[in-house]
Structures are given as structure tokens and as C-alpha cells.
Scaffold this active site. Sequence first.
Site, PDB file in Angstrom:
ATOM      1  CE  LYS A  28      -4.061  -2.060   2.241  1.00 23.36           C
ATOM      2  NZ  LYS A  28      -5.029  -1.922   3.354  1.00 23.36           N
ATOM      3  CE1 TYR A  68      -9.581  -2.771   0.107  1.00 25.91           C
ATOM      4  CE2 TYR A  68      -8.762  -0.887  -1.128  1.00 25.91           C
ATOM      5  CZ  TYR A  68      -8.545  -1.943  -0.267  1.00 25.91           C
ATOM      6  OH  TYR A  68      -7.273  -2.180   0.230  1.00 25.91           O
ATOM      7  CG  ASN A 131      -3.917  -2.165   6.915  1.00 27.07           C
ATOM      8  OD1 ASN A 131      -3.767  -1.775   5.752  1.00 27.07           O
ATOM      9  ND2 ASN A 131      -4.996  -2.809   7.308  1.00 27.07           N
ATOM     10  CG  HIS A 134      -5.422  -6.005  -0.668  1.00 31.68           C
ATOM     11  ND1 HIS A 134      -6.689  -5.929  -0.127  1.00 31.68           N
ATOM     12  CD2 HIS A 134      -5.486  -6.929  -1.670  1.00 31.68           C
ATOM     13  CE1 HIS A 134      -7.488  -6.762  -0.787  1.00 31.68           C
ATOM     14  NE2 HIS A 134      -6.783  -7.379  -1.739  1.00 31.68           N
ATOM     15  CD  GLU A 145      -9.108  -9.054  -3.747  1.00 32.34           C
ATOM     16  OE1 GLU A 145      -7.942  -9.464  -3.539  1.00 32.34           O
ATOM     17  OE2 GLU A 145      -9.892  -8.738  -2.830  1.00 32.34           O
TER      18      GLU A 145
END
Length: 166
Positions: A28, A68, A131, A134, A145
Amino acid sequence: MSATQTANHIASRSERFKDLQKTLVLVKPDAVTRGLIGNIVNRFENRGLAIKGMKLIQMDDKLAGNLYAPHEGKPFYNDLVSYMTSGPIVCLCLEGVNAISIVRTMMGATNPVEAAPGTIRGDFAQRLDCNCVHGSDSPESASRELPIFFGEGEILDYDPCHTHSL
Ligand code: IDP
Ligand code: MG
């Protein structure tokens, strides 16, 4: 016992690799800007996961919305999309036996406060909204995905040398 005799006790290659899976991992924006790409990718390589696809991109709202979509309508959705489009990410297609669960375990709990030391989030992250990584959470998610990030010809088929002895 000779090498040939020993080999008789090892399951066939197709049996050993029957749970081979591909999964999507994203490094990320917070981890990219902090210079953690190599560190995070290194963990996956050390674990024996094969990099079958890899690229640096910056997502737009459409791409992030697609990724998402299952979270659309949740209170954190807009902030999540803004954050994920705020800078470059590294997209990885990783392959390995039970790769989806292995990656999720290596990532640690979604909230870094609860992530165990030794996991990526437990070692590098503090905040739920930053965080670091993913990872697809199921075979169905991985199938949905991966094509969002990798087009035809962008996931390469090769046999990593270490798999010859696994
Ligand atoms: P995961 O990344 O561990 O699969 P998900 O529940 O799929 O977790 O959530 C996607 C991402 O949305 C999380 O990684 C996190 O960055 C963010 N997120 C999840 N829940 C919250 C929340 O309650 N507040 C803020 N951000 C959240
Ligand atoms: Mg998720």
C-alpha cells in the site's frame, strides 16, 4: 538407502502441488513511501512464494472502487479509496501451496494493534487505515481481484528453481 529408493517415499509432484494457489498482494502507499517495498517482497520470497506478476502503479478511483466494491457503503470506504489512490502501490501476483492463507497469516490482523509481532502489520504498521499491505482473503477474492490488476500476459508462467526439490 539410495536416492532412488528415498524418492519412492515422497508423494508425486502433482500431489505435492495440488493446493497451488495464486493470490493478489498490494504493497500500500504508506509502505511504498516509507521505502518498505524490498523488505515486504523479501519476506514473501523467503517464504518460498513465487512472484508471477509484479508492477508499480497508482490506482485511480475506478480501480480502487472495483477492488473495494465489497466495502462500498461502509463508514471507512471513502477514506480507504482516497488513501489507496494517494500514491504508488506495488501489485504482486504470488503463487505457492496454500498461498492465500499463508499470505494472510504473514500480513497479520487487519488492525495493527492486534497484529502479532513477526507479521508485516505487526512489525511495520500502527494504524488501521495505514496497514501496509492488502492480500486476497479467499480463493473467490483472489479470482476476482487478480484480473483487476493483471491483464492478459502479465502473469507469467515459470517454475521457480526451488520447486524442483519441493
Ligand atoms: P483486510 O485488508 O485485512 O482484508 P478488510 O476488512 O478487507 O481488511 O478492510 C480493507 C481495508 O480497509 C483494511 O486493510 C483497512 O486499511 C481498512 N479498514 C478496515 N476496517 C476499517 C475501519 O473500521 N476503519 C478504517 N479503515 C478500515
Ligand atoms: Mg480484505
